[in-house]
Design a protein around this motif. Sequence first.
Motif, PDB file in Angstrom:
ATOM      1  N   TRP A 200     -16.603  17.543  38.864  1.00 24.58           N
ATOM      2  CA  TRP A 200     -17.545  17.954  37.814  1.00 24.58           C
ATOM      3  C   TRP A 200     -17.451  19.441  37.513  1.00 24.58           C
ATOM      4  N   ARG A 201     -17.012  20.240  38.487  1.00 23.10           N
ATOM      5  CA  ARG A 201     -16.802  21.654  38.194  1.00 23.10           C
ATOM      6  C   ARG A 201     -15.740  21.809  37.116  1.00 23.10           C
ATOM      7  N   ILE A 202     -14.663  21.024  37.231  1.00 28.35           N
ATOM      8  CA  ILE A 202     -13.629  21.081  36.199  1.00 28.35           C
ATOM      9  C   ILE A 202     -14.183  20.553  34.877  1.00 28.35           C
ATOM     10  N   ALA A 203     -14.923  19.444  34.952  1.00 30.54           N
ATOM     11  CA  ALA A 203     -15.499  18.862  33.734  1.00 30.54           C
ATOM     12  C   ALA A 203     -16.388  19.867  33.014  1.00 30.54           C
ATOM     13  N   ARG A 204     -17.176  20.605  33.769  1.00 27.43           N
ATOM     14  CA  ARG A 204     -18.087  21.581  33.162  1.00 27.43           C
ATOM     15  C   ARG A 204     -17.319  22.740  32.533  1.00 27.43           C
ATOM     16  N   ASP A 205     -16.197  23.105  33.137  1.00 26.08           N
ATOM     17  CA  ASP A 205     -15.398  24.204  32.591  1.00 26.08           C
ATOM     18  C   ASP A 205     -14.812  23.861  31.220  1.00 26.08           C
TER      19      ASP A 205
ATOM     20  N   PRO B 158     -17.215  22.425  26.901  1.00 24.17           N
ATOM     21  CA  PRO B 158     -17.493  23.087  25.616  1.00 24.17           C
ATOM     22  C   PRO B 158     -16.319  23.056  24.644  1.00 24.17           C
ATOM     23  N   SER B 159     -15.096  23.049  25.148  1.00 19.92           N
ATOM     24  CA  SER B 159     -13.937  23.060  24.253  1.00 19.92           C
ATOM     25  C   SER B 159     -13.798  21.752  23.486  1.00 19.92           C
ATOM     26  N   PHE B 160     -14.454  20.690  23.968  1.00 21.04           N
ATOM     27  CA  PHE B 160     -14.419  19.399  23.283  1.00 21.04           C
ATOM     28  C   PHE B 160     -15.699  19.122  22.485  1.00 21.04           C
TER      29      PHE B 160
END
Length: 387
Positions: free
Chosen positions: A228-233, A236-238
């Motif tokens: 989820w850390r990666i998902a949160r990073d 916003p770009s999507f």
Amino acid sequence: MANEEPRVTPWEADAFVDYRRLIEIFGAKPLTDREASLLEEIVGEQHFMVRRRVFYSHRDFDVFLEAYRRGERTALYTGRGPSGHTHLGHILPWIFTKWLQEKLGIDLFFQITDDEKFWHEERYQLEETNTMAYENILDIIAIGFDPDKTHILIDSEDIRFLYPIAARVAKKITFSVQRGTFGFTDSTNVGMIFYPTLQIATAFLPSELYGEPTWVLIPAGIDQDPYWRIARDIAPSFGYPKPAQIHGKLLPGLGPEGKMSSSKPETAVYTTDPPEVAYKKIMRAFTGGQPTLELQRKLGGNPDKCPVFKLYEMMFEPDDKKLEERYWRCKTGQLSCGECKRELAERVAKFLEEHQRRREKAKDLVDKFLLRNKFDPPPIKSRIKKR
């Protein structure tokens, strides 16, 4: 050693750890009275797992609740890696998730990662992990989730729901990030290297299915936090809201150390165990008591390091006053380990009897829960405008 860092990864974890230190390591936030009160204000009551900080840390739990209160689209998301039969440690966060679903009245997306378990464990065939997925689904249904609001997807069978999102996610993540986050090496198979994109994609799936940005809350163990850390990073770009999390503690196994684990069947109480077998397992469990009854009466026990007491605290004693009384009776030597284990064994056996009745009925209900029977796959072109 006392100064060793807690061992917690998506594939192995200790149960008796310094959770304050774990919060620091993962960079999460402790769950405070502010978030607990906000939840109670919205739903009208408090769950004992929050009150006792069985769920103890979070990422943007408060942000998710405020979005819910504003009337924005929200959903829940959790999952299960089918490596064996379901045990009490798996069920613990499901009980809380079911409560959240009832109180918030929102949809739950439940991912079954039979592909991950196949890639991670050399001994498994895909057919085995897929079969176990359906066994685990019976336990999910038996917990009592709402069939109209609970959508189960099985990775190996429902990839068309995930792949368009995962393909876009994969382009945002380098192998360097995967290696640094998950400890992958040159000998890691490419299935494991690609897999995180699928778990991340499921956090974004509600937004694509609904066609609008959807705030997602993930109740799960902190061992799953790296995904989820990666998902949160990259969210916003999507144009997706950052997925929020609320982290649950790991239920200790019945042995002297470690979480309840399918890889150590003697430490686990399975939902498929006959109640009399589970009773015997509890009676053989390690405790925080003294080696003899005489010493127990004289010195008292250590409930803070006792997996039997933790089962009461985390699952089987919702009454705070009774739990506190049990704690001090143990601490002062008034309660013997045998008596404490017998009471727990009776509660666990009764729980299994009721769960297994519901589990048998669940065999006729699986189709009502499957995502593919309710939604069409999202289009390849994302319907979400970048935020």
